[in-house]
Design an enzyme around this catalytic site. Structure first.
Site, PDB file in Angstrom:
ATOM      1  N   GLU A   7       0.736  -1.233  -0.031  1.00 52.25           N
ATOM      2  CA  GLU A   7      -0.070   0.030  -0.029  1.00 52.25           C
ATOM      3  C   GLU A   7       0.826   1.429   0.077  1.00 52.25           C
ATOM      4  O   GLU A   7       0.506   1.991  -0.669  1.00 52.25           O
ATOM      5  CB  GLU A   7      -0.820   0.112   1.171  1.00 52.25           C
ATOM      6  CG  GLU A   7      -2.016  -1.199   1.291  1.00 52.25           C
ATOM      7  CD  GLU A   7      -1.497  -2.182   2.374  1.00 52.25           C
ATOM      8  OE1 GLU A   7      -0.372  -2.433   2.213  1.00 52.25           O
ATOM      9  OE2 GLU A   7      -2.183  -2.803   3.070  1.00 52.25           O
ATOM     10  N   ASP A  80      -2.285  -5.356   3.291  1.00 51.47           N
ATOM     11  CA  ASP A  80      -2.482  -5.748   4.733  1.00 51.47           C
ATOM     12  C   ASP A  80      -3.450  -6.879   4.876  1.00 51.47           C
ATOM     13  O   ASP A  80      -4.470  -7.016   4.054  1.00 51.47           O
ATOM     14  CB  ASP A  80      -2.966  -4.652   5.699  1.00 51.47           C
ATOM     15  CG  ASP A  80      -1.835  -3.729   5.964  1.00 51.47           C
ATOM     16  OD1 ASP A  80      -0.718  -4.080   5.727  1.00 51.47           O
ATOM     17  OD2 ASP A  80      -2.086  -2.438   6.108  1.00 51.47           O
ATOM     18  N   ASP A  82      -6.422  -7.642   6.413  1.00 47.56           N
ATOM     19  CA  ASP A  82      -7.776  -7.438   7.050  1.00 47.56           C
ATOM     20  C   ASP A  82      -8.791  -7.097   5.848  1.00 47.56           C
ATOM     21  O   ASP A  82      -8.198  -7.322   4.825  1.00 47.56           O
ATOM     22  CB  ASP A  82      -7.472  -6.183   8.124  1.00 47.56           C
ATOM     23  CG  ASP A  82      -6.865  -4.839   7.640  1.00 47.56           C
ATOM     24  OD1 ASP A  82      -6.728  -4.769   6.259  1.00 47.56           O
ATOM     25  OD2 ASP A  82      -6.289  -3.882   8.186  1.00 47.56           O
ATOM     26  N   GLU A  84      -9.855  -4.335   4.896  1.00 46.98           N
ATOM     27  CA  GLU A  84      -9.309  -3.188   4.154  1.00 46.98           C
ATOM     28  C   GLU A  84      -8.122  -3.615   3.106  1.00 46.98           C
ATOM     29  O   GLU A  84      -8.271  -3.341   2.049  1.00 46.98           O
ATOM     30  CB  GLU A  84      -8.971  -1.878   4.834  1.00 46.98           C
ATOM     31  CG  GLU A  84      -9.083  -0.644   4.114  1.00 46.98           C
ATOM     32  CD  GLU A  84     -10.365  -0.165   4.107  1.00 46.98           C
ATOM     33  OE1 GLU A  84     -10.899   0.852   3.151  1.00 46.98           O
ATOM     34  OE2 GLU A  84     -11.505  -0.374   4.610  1.00 46.98           O
ATOM     35  N   TYR A 296       1.834  -5.474  13.198  1.00 47.40           N
ATOM     36  CA  TYR A 296       0.554  -4.925  12.486  1.00 47.40           C
ATOM     37  C   TYR A 296      -0.315  -3.935  13.707  1.00 47.40           C
ATOM     38  O   TYR A 296      -0.439  -4.667  14.825  1.00 47.40           O
ATOM     39  CB  TYR A 296      -0.255  -5.603  11.773  1.00 47.40           C
ATOM     40  CG  TYR A 296      -1.189  -5.018  10.896  1.00 47.40           C
ATOM     41  CD1 TYR A 296      -0.937  -3.992  10.005  1.00 47.40           C
ATOM     42  CD2 TYR A 296      -2.523  -5.461  10.865  1.00 47.40           C
ATOM     43  CE1 TYR A 296      -1.772  -3.497   9.346  1.00 47.40           C
ATOM     44  CE2 TYR A 296      -3.673  -4.923  10.107  1.00 47.40           C
ATOM     45  CZ  TYR A 296      -3.228  -3.953   9.139  1.00 47.40           C
ATOM     46  OH  TYR A 296      -4.257  -3.304   8.577  1.00 47.40           O
ATOM     47  N   ARG A 298      -3.481  -2.575  13.412  1.00 55.07           N
ATOM     48  CA  ARG A 298      -4.648  -2.713  13.412  1.00 55.07           C
ATOM     49  C   ARG A 298      -5.110  -4.114  14.045  1.00 55.07           C
ATOM     50  O   ARG A 298      -5.333  -4.935  13.087  1.00 55.07           O
ATOM     51  CB  ARG A 298      -5.276  -2.301  12.234  1.00 55.07           C
ATOM     52  CG  ARG A 298      -5.088  -0.865  11.750  1.00 55.07           C
ATOM     53  CD  ARG A 298      -5.916  -0.451  10.404  1.00 55.07           C
ATOM     54  NE  ARG A 298      -5.803   1.001  10.269  1.00 55.07           N
ATOM     55  CZ  ARG A 298      -4.728   1.552   9.326  1.00 55.07           C
ATOM     56  NH1 ARG A 298      -3.612   0.682   9.054  1.00 55.07           N
ATOM     57  NH2 ARG A 298      -4.721   2.937   9.253  1.00 55.07           N
ATOM     58  N   HIS A 341      -4.673 -11.451  14.225  1.00 56.93           N
ATOM     59  CA  HIS A 341      -3.345 -10.886  14.207  1.00 56.93           C
ATOM     60  C   HIS A 341      -2.749 -11.255  15.432  1.00 56.93           C
ATOM     61  O   HIS A 341      -3.575 -11.641  16.479  1.00 56.93           O
ATOM     62  CB  HIS A 341      -3.162  -9.577  13.851  1.00 56.93           C
ATOM     63  CG  HIS A 341      -3.881  -9.007  12.526  1.00 56.93           C
ATOM     64  ND1 HIS A 341      -3.472  -9.613  11.134  1.00 56.93           N
ATOM     65  CD2 HIS A 341      -5.130  -8.327  12.309  1.00 56.93           C
ATOM     66  CE1 HIS A 341      -4.334  -9.043  10.358  1.00 56.93           C
ATOM     67  NE2 HIS A 341      -5.217  -8.327  10.986  1.00 56.93           N
TER      68      HIS A 341
END
Length: 685
Positions: A7, A80, A82, A84, A296, A298, A341
């Site tokens: 990203e 990532d 997740d 998103e 990570y 989040r 995670h």
């Protein structure tokens, strides 16, 4: 050569350093496709199909990525892990037309940016998780429907420029309801009795305090002594009392370390310790993650890898001794936690905060956050702190007082992770020992209202109720401040604005499903079910949209704008002599002519008028105003005829040195003229 897409450019630079010449690492700069701006972009009549476009800012990136795809054998999507990140990977595959023999691709994931983690991920590629993609699409579409359908309603019924959000509106409701609890709160008086005592035997012993807790067999509760008269009666009873130790109890009290950080607890603690807003904390954590400093950021998980636990054991035993080490595992209590995670921890625990001091790539605030994360992780694998606690009950006639003492015996995890605790020394006391009364006091107290929310406590409340998820807390709190629905007072507590109160009341009364806490929490559970393949996203959206759209259509007819935005006054318009109304706009209340639009006269309310004559034109008054970005400034109410303006709050006094107007700044009253150094002595704001 293989192409890896992540990203951010920082992340791509870190990975490129690990992987060498066999790989080219490029960044997508976040999402490369989204719903179009300025229109709904969702086909409500045909299964809620979204229409995705490539935003203008992403077109150059897509061209660069397409060129790179054509020049490489394999494209690897490493966004990532997740919802998103999974959606970004899917959008990349769609926009770059990846798939098949011509443009093959793989999907890899990792939770920390280390060489080992990346190499393991490359050995274990997987498919894009379409269930997670669907969950992200459902969230995006639901939020778009609420925003694009409800916002025009707010424009029509309250003021233009307002907007509503599915999760944001619930957060505003929390702040509004807490404010009304405070307004309704009635303080209750109560009293306590404190005895100041001293040992009669020995010399040099320190006096200590004991609190009245019991009369006869009945406990004296906090609110038991209701007024001064009742307190005086107790003092009379104790006038000639002797004080004797009834019982002494000694024990050991242990305090366990806190778990490692999750997203929400990191945001909460960063606010408590450093006053970092949640959005700022996440930007710092993002940088630390992308540069390989932390895992990570989040996450709602408290899991820790075996390798990390072994590293912690080695560091603790070598630096502090084996008596400081204790292996621990934690389980999250967060509602709806996914635990996909690890908890947030240092990527390399052996990199101590001290070793990073002075590094040019780590600024002071990044260092503070890394230090906090490192210490919290290490502390969670350390022995508990142990305190020696003493409780002494003291008889005085029919009354019993209690004295408590606490001293630290073994610091344990407190060695590296500091939390507040209090040590209270008591002298050595023995059963039946007589004590000398030095003084006895009656103290008046009042019950306190519930506290206003801070960044930390609002996040905690949202998490407790299952509202939102780790990635949403920071943008939600940021958004409702930007929309001027809530604001921070001088003590940095949240309070609702006038417009926030009105918007909340309208939504609670007419759109209860949008701001209902249980409904919103259940919607989060539906999204979780979609991500696990248990529900279809279109059915979840359909079940929401049907009743919502029907209610919205009805409310356009039922709700009157005047009910929420107009109040009659006895004042007359100075231009046309028609009655003035108090109207509500996006940034609060103001006077406006009732003949609008024929007469466009407006005037600030007295609460915004500082009663200070404009120093430039000497005709108008200085009033508080707001910019388009909701920032307060102070300007002449004759604008545009007079353009006098200040960012700092003015004081109705001229500078004795240069005659410019004085202002309040940095808790001092000083001159507004930048070339003048006058500061008023002994005048703080």
């Amino acid at each position: 050569m293989n192409l890896i897409i992540v990203e951010s450019p920082t992340k791509s630079k870190t990975l490129q350093g690990f992987l060498g010449k066999d790989y080219k690492v490029l960044a997508s700069f976040g999402h490369v496709r989204d719903l179009p701006k300025g229109e709904l972009g969702v086909d409500l009549e045909n299964g809620f199909e979204p229409r995705y476009v490539i935003p203008t800012k992403a077109r150059k990136t897509i061209k660069l990525l397409k060129d790179a795809v054509e020049k490489t054998k394999l494209t690897i999507l490493a966004t990532d892990e997740d919802r998103e990140g999974e959606a970004i990977a899917w959008h990349l595959a769609e926009a770059l037309k990846l798939g098949g023999e011509k443009e093959p691709y793989k999907r890899i994931v990792f939770h920390e940016i280390t060489k080992t983690a990346i190499e393991n991920a490359l050995k274990n590629p997987r498919e894009i998780n379409l269930d997670q993609v669907d969950a992200q699409q459902a969230r995006r579409i639901l939020d778009r429907i609420v925003g694009y359908k409800l916002s025009p309603f707010l424009w029509k019924k309250i003021a233009r420029g307002l907007s509503a959000g599915r999760v944001q509106s619930v957060a505003v409701r929390f702040v509004v309801e807490r404010e009304r609890e405070i307004e309704k709160f009635k303080p209750q008086e109560y009293w306590s009795i404190i005895a100041n005592l001293e040992k009669t035997k020995g010399s040099g012993s320190q006096p200590f305090e004991a609190t009245l807790i019991k009369k006869g067999d009945k406990n004296i509760d906090k609110l038991e002594i209701k007024n001064e008269k009742e307190a005086e009666k107790i003092l009379e009873d104790l006038l000639n009392a002797s004080y004797q130790i009834l019982a002494v109890e000694k024990n050991e009290v242990k305090k366990n370390p806190l778990p490692p950080f999750t997203t929400s607890t990191l945001q909460q603690e960063a606010w408590r310790r450093f006053k970092f807003p949640a959005k700022f904390t996440m930007s710092l954590a993002q940088r630390l993650y992308e540069t390989g400093k932390i895992t990570y950021h989040r996450t709602d998980s408290l899991n820790l890898s075996t390798m990390a636990l072994e590293a912690a054991k080695k560091i603790i035993t070598e630096n502090y001794g084996s008596n400081y080490y204790q292996s621990r595992k934690f389980k999250t209590k967060a509602k709806g936690a996914q635990e996909a995670h690890e908890a947030i921890r240092p990527t390399y625990p052996e990199i101590t905060p001290e070793s990073l001091k002075g590094q040019t790539k780590l600024d002071e605030r990044q260092y503070k956050l890394y230090d906090l994360i490192w210490r919290r992780f290490m502390a969670c694998q350390m022995k508990e702190a142990t305190f020696n606690a003493t409780t002494a009950d003291i008889q005085a006639e029919d009354y019993i007082f209690r004295a408590t003492g606490q001293t630290l015996k073994f610091d344990g995890f407190l060695k590296i992770y500091h939390i507040k605790y209090e040590e209270t020394l008591l002298p050595i006391l023995e059963k039946d020992e007589l004590l000398k009364l030095l003084k006895i006091d009656k103290l008046q107290h009042f019950t306190q209202p519930p506290g206003r929310y801070t960044e930390a406590t609002l996040i905690k409340a949202l998490e407790k109720e299952g509202i939102g998820r780790p990635s949403t807390y920071a943008p939600v709190i940021s958004t409702i401040q930007e929309r001027n629905y809530i604001e921070k007072n001088e003590k940095r507590f949240f309070q609702p604005t006038e417009i926030g109160l009105v918007v909340n009341d309208l939504l609670v009364e007419h759109f209860p499903e949008v701001v209902d806490i249980n409904f919103t929490a259940n919607m989060e559970e539906n999204l979780d079910d979609i991500s696990q393949g248990l529900k279809k996203w279109k059915k979840v959206v359909e079940d929401f949209y049907g009743p919502f759209s029907k209610n919205l259509e009805q409310k356009y007819n039922d709700v009157s704008k005047k009910e929420f935005t107009e109040q009659p006054t006895k004042k007359l318009c100075p231009k046309c002599q028609s009655p003035l109304l108090v109207r509500l706009g996006k940034f609060g209340k103001f006077y406006a002519c009732s003949k609008f639009p024929e007469c466009k006269y407006t005037e600030s309310l007295d609460q915004n008028n500082l009663k200070i004559k404009c120093p430039k034109c000497q005709e108008g008054n200085i009033v508080a105003k707001r910019t388009k970005r909701n920032k307060i400034f102070y300007g002449c109410n004759r604008f545009p005829k007079c353009d006098f303006a200040l960012w700092d709050k003015p004081v109705d006094e001229a500078c004795p040195k240069c005659k410019s107007i004085l202002i309040e700044k940095y808790k001092k009253i000083r001159c507004s003229n930048k070339e003048c150094d006058f500061i008023k002595e002994d005048a703080t704001t």
